[in-house]
Scaffold this motif. Sequence first.
Motif, mmCIF file in Angstrom:
data_model
loop_
_atom_site.group_PDB
_atom_site.id
_atom_site.type_symbol
_atom_site.label_atom_id
_atom_site.label_comp_id
_atom_site.label_asym_id
_atom_site.label_seq_id
_atom_site.Cartn_x
_atom_site.Cartn_y
_atom_site.Cartn_z
ATOM 1 N N CYS A 1 5.353 -0.572 18.470
ATOM 2 C CA CYS A 1 6.052 -0.206 17.420
ATOM 3 C C CYS A 1 5.696 0.997 16.499
ATOM 4 O O CYS A 1 4.418 1.201 16.619
ATOM 5 C CB CYS A 1 5.835 -1.656 16.352
ATOM 6 S SG CYS A 1 6.550 -1.499 14.890
ATOM 7 N N ASN A 2 6.643 1.631 15.882
ATOM 8 C CA ASN A 2 6.114 2.979 15.217
ATOM 9 C C ASN A 2 6.648 2.845 13.771
ATOM 10 O O ASN A 2 6.881 3.729 13.287
ATOM 11 C CB ASN A 2 6.796 4.026 15.900
ATOM 12 C CG ASN A 2 8.305 4.235 15.910
ATOM 13 O OD1 ASN A 2 9.232 2.938 15.561
ATOM 14 N ND2 ASN A 2 9.137 5.172 15.999
ATOM 15 N N TRP A 3 7.057 1.514 13.384
ATOM 16 C CA TRP A 3 7.536 1.279 12.066
ATOM 17 C C TRP A 3 6.344 1.448 11.239
ATOM 18 O O TRP A 3 5.417 1.018 11.266
ATOM 19 C CB TRP A 3 8.417 0.199 11.987
ATOM 20 C CG TRP A 3 9.519 0.195 12.590
ATOM 21 C CD1 TRP A 3 10.083 1.094 13.740
ATOM 22 C CD2 TRP A 3 10.808 -0.644 12.000
ATOM 23 N NE1 TRP A 3 11.437 0.854 13.892
ATOM 24 C CE2 TRP A 3 11.837 -0.068 13.045
ATOM 25 C CE3 TRP A 3 11.338 -1.577 11.375
ATOM 26 C CZ2 TRP A 3 13.400 -0.822 13.198
ATOM 27 C CZ3 TRP A 3 12.382 -2.152 11.360
ATOM 28 C CH2 TRP A 3 13.517 -1.509 12.151
ATOM 29 N N LEU A 4 6.597 1.690 9.635
ATOM 30 C CA LEU A 4 5.814 1.910 8.554
ATOM 31 C C LEU A 4 6.092 0.603 7.701
ATOM 32 O O LEU A 4 7.132 0.181 7.590
ATOM 33 C CB LEU A 4 5.887 3.081 8.033
ATOM 34 C CG LEU A 4 5.580 4.266 8.946
ATOM 35 C CD1 LEU A 4 6.021 5.594 8.135
ATOM 36 C CD2 LEU A 4 4.018 4.537 8.970
ATOM 37 N N THR A 5 5.012 0.327 7.005
ATOM 38 C CA THR A 5 4.856 -0.736 6.009
ATOM 39 C C THR A 5 3.819 -0.478 5.102
ATOM 40 O O THR A 5 3.116 0.491 5.049
ATOM 41 C CB THR A 5 4.797 -2.269 6.619
ATOM 42 O OG1 THR A 5 4.940 -3.296 5.892
ATOM 43 C CG2 THR A 5 3.270 -2.417 7.408
ATOM 44 N N THR A 6 3.787 -1.376 4.243
ATOM 45 C CA THR A 6 2.725 -1.327 2.809
ATOM 46 C C THR A 6 1.708 -1.795 3.344
ATOM 47 O O THR A 6 1.560 -2.696 4.219
ATOM 48 C CB THR A 6 3.292 -1.972 1.582
ATOM 49 O OG1 THR A 6 3.802 -3.332 1.875
ATOM 50 C CG2 THR A 6 4.469 -1.011 1.075
ATOM 51 N N PRO A 7 0.375 -1.412 2.780
ATOM 52 C CA PRO A 7 -0.849 -2.160 3.488
ATOM 53 C C PRO A 7 -0.830 -3.374 3.014
ATOM 54 O O PRO A 7 -0.532 -3.826 1.935
ATOM 55 C CB PRO A 7 -1.976 -1.196 2.603
ATOM 56 C CG PRO A 7 -1.209 0.011 2.079
ATOM 57 C CD PRO A 7 0.068 -0.052 1.955
ATOM 58 N N SER A 8 -1.676 -4.346 4.052
ATOM 59 C CA SER A 8 -1.631 -5.529 3.416
ATOM 60 C C SER A 8 -2.536 -6.155 2.379
ATOM 61 O O SER A 8 -3.731 -5.181 2.264
ATOM 62 C CB SER A 8 -2.316 -6.510 4.826
ATOM 63 O OG SER A 8 -2.685 -7.960 4.408
ATOM 64 N N GLN A 9 -2.191 -6.863 1.405
ATOM 65 C CA GLN A 9 -3.107 -7.381 0.201
ATOM 66 C C GLN A 9 -3.660 -8.622 0.502
ATOM 67 O O GLN A 9 -4.408 -9.123 -0.403
ATOM 68 C CB GLN A 9 -2.106 -7.368 -0.877
ATOM 69 C CG GLN A 9 -1.302 -6.170 -1.265
ATOM 70 C CD GLN A 9 -1.955 -5.184 -1.490
ATOM 71 O OE1 GLN A 9 -2.890 -5.218 -2.323
ATOM 72 N NE2 GLN A 9 -1.669 -3.856 -1.269
ATOM 73 N N THR A 10 -3.491 -9.272 1.718
ATOM 74 C CA THR A 10 -4.316 -10.538 2.088
ATOM 75 C C THR A 10 -5.266 -10.247 3.059
ATOM 76 O O THR A 10 -5.981 -11.424 3.420
ATOM 77 C CB THR A 10 -3.218 -11.381 2.846
ATOM 78 O OG1 THR A 10 -2.719 -11.008 3.889
ATOM 79 C CG2 THR A 10 -2.102 -11.439 1.522
ATOM 80 N N GLY A 11 -5.605 -9.131 3.627
ATOM 81 C CA GLY A 11 -6.608 -9.053 4.629
ATOM 82 C C GLY A 11 -6.077 -9.395 6.080
ATOM 83 O O GLY A 11 -6.840 -9.081 7.057
ATOM 84 N N GLN A 12 -4.903 -9.780 6.215
ATOM 85 C CA GLN A 12 -4.211 -10.037 7.384
ATOM 86 C C GLN A 12 -3.513 -8.563 8.054
ATOM 87 O O GLN A 12 -3.502 -7.497 7.144
ATOM 88 C CB GLN A 12 -3.077 -11.071 7.328
ATOM 89 C CG GLN A 12 -3.358 -12.146 6.803
ATOM 90 C CD GLN A 12 -4.285 -13.031 7.851
ATOM 91 O OE1 GLN A 12 -3.861 -13.272 9.191
ATOM 92 N NE2 GLN A 12 -5.507 -13.783 7.306
ATOM 93 N N PRO A 13 -3.538 -8.534 9.273
ATOM 94 C CA PRO A 13 -2.831 -7.186 9.774
ATOM 95 C C PRO A 13 -1.549 -6.872 9.303
ATOM 96 O O PRO A 13 -0.661 -7.816 9.042
ATOM 97 C CB PRO A 13 -2.897 -7.515 11.528
ATOM 98 C CG PRO A 13 -3.840 -8.686 11.541
ATOM 99 C CD PRO A 13 -3.888 -9.457 10.398
#
Length: 360
Positions: free
Chosen positions: A70-82
């Motif tokens: 995958c080369n898609w971007l997302t926001t950093p996790s706020q829950t500690g999950q990947p």
Amino acid sequence: MKLFSCQCCQQALYFENTTCESCHHPVGYLPGLSVLTALEPMGHGRWHPMEPQVRNAELVYCSNHEHDACNWLTTPSQTGQPPICFACRFNRTIPNLKDPKNLERWRKIEVAKHRLFYTLIRLKLPIRSWREDPDNGLAFDFLDDAPDGSAPVMTGHNNGLITLAIREADDAERERMRVEMGEYYRTLLGHFRHEIGHYYWNVLVRDAGRLESCRAIFGDDSQDYQEALQRHYNNPPPEDWRERHVSSYATSHPWEDFAETWAHYLHIVSTLETAWAYGVTIHPGIPDPSTLSTDGPMNDPYLTATFDEIMDAWVPLTSAVNSLNRSMGLADFYPFVLTVGVREKLAFIHALIRETQALR
């Protein structure tokens, strides 16, 4: 599919790129903008996109990036999950990646699935995940056959759950099945486009009050599905099936007819966007080129082109590319005939999607 370019050096980029081959900037895909962006490192796995519309955002790669899937971007996790990108959130089961063969299969599957999601987002279609809607939400299970060969996995759809047999990612096995099933065309992306058609029959027809209008075009879907499939596999298709169906499999049941037609609509709009991104126009050198010519750039096939504009562009394009393939000794690029009856069904899909876009 659009063409993309690096914001740093203007080098052409392609949808699956993770690095610009010219300036070597990492690149990632922004699904909300349908943009591939060069990235500047912030440290700790975070990136600033160089895309001007979101220049100050702090983004991370989807966690499946570490598997080169995958080369898609997302926001950093706020829950500690990947962190999981939009397209990968719909995965419910993936293959056992300890098997190197499965890793390679999964990568091929994700390439096709991400191209599917590109199209769904460009079409502005509603998508609810299995986490949001456990009964009817969209989910993917990518499954391998049992080691002893018993009960092989069947690719299919069931109330939002799309199951894909990962052996379909093996080119030789998929070609064997294509020939055995008497199909003109069998690809991973084709599987995804077909099965998502079943999901959207649920969402846009069954649950949206369009059953009667759909039945007027595709037939009575209340007939027993399993019996219809059995009849299809036990008997040859009707001799005149091409007059009303895009494939012989589409004759088996109205649900399959809808899904096959839906898949072909996605084939068409996606390929037309690619052709016009490259500036392809068709002007054959024959005495009367009018029926096989295009008039130049068209409106966006995903959002604004009329159905007639799409058809007027598609027929010349497929004629040209089929001829190019034959010159290379290859099978036709698009080995299907869009008769008046098939076009009527494609027009229904087109209108259904345009009506849905207007409500969003």
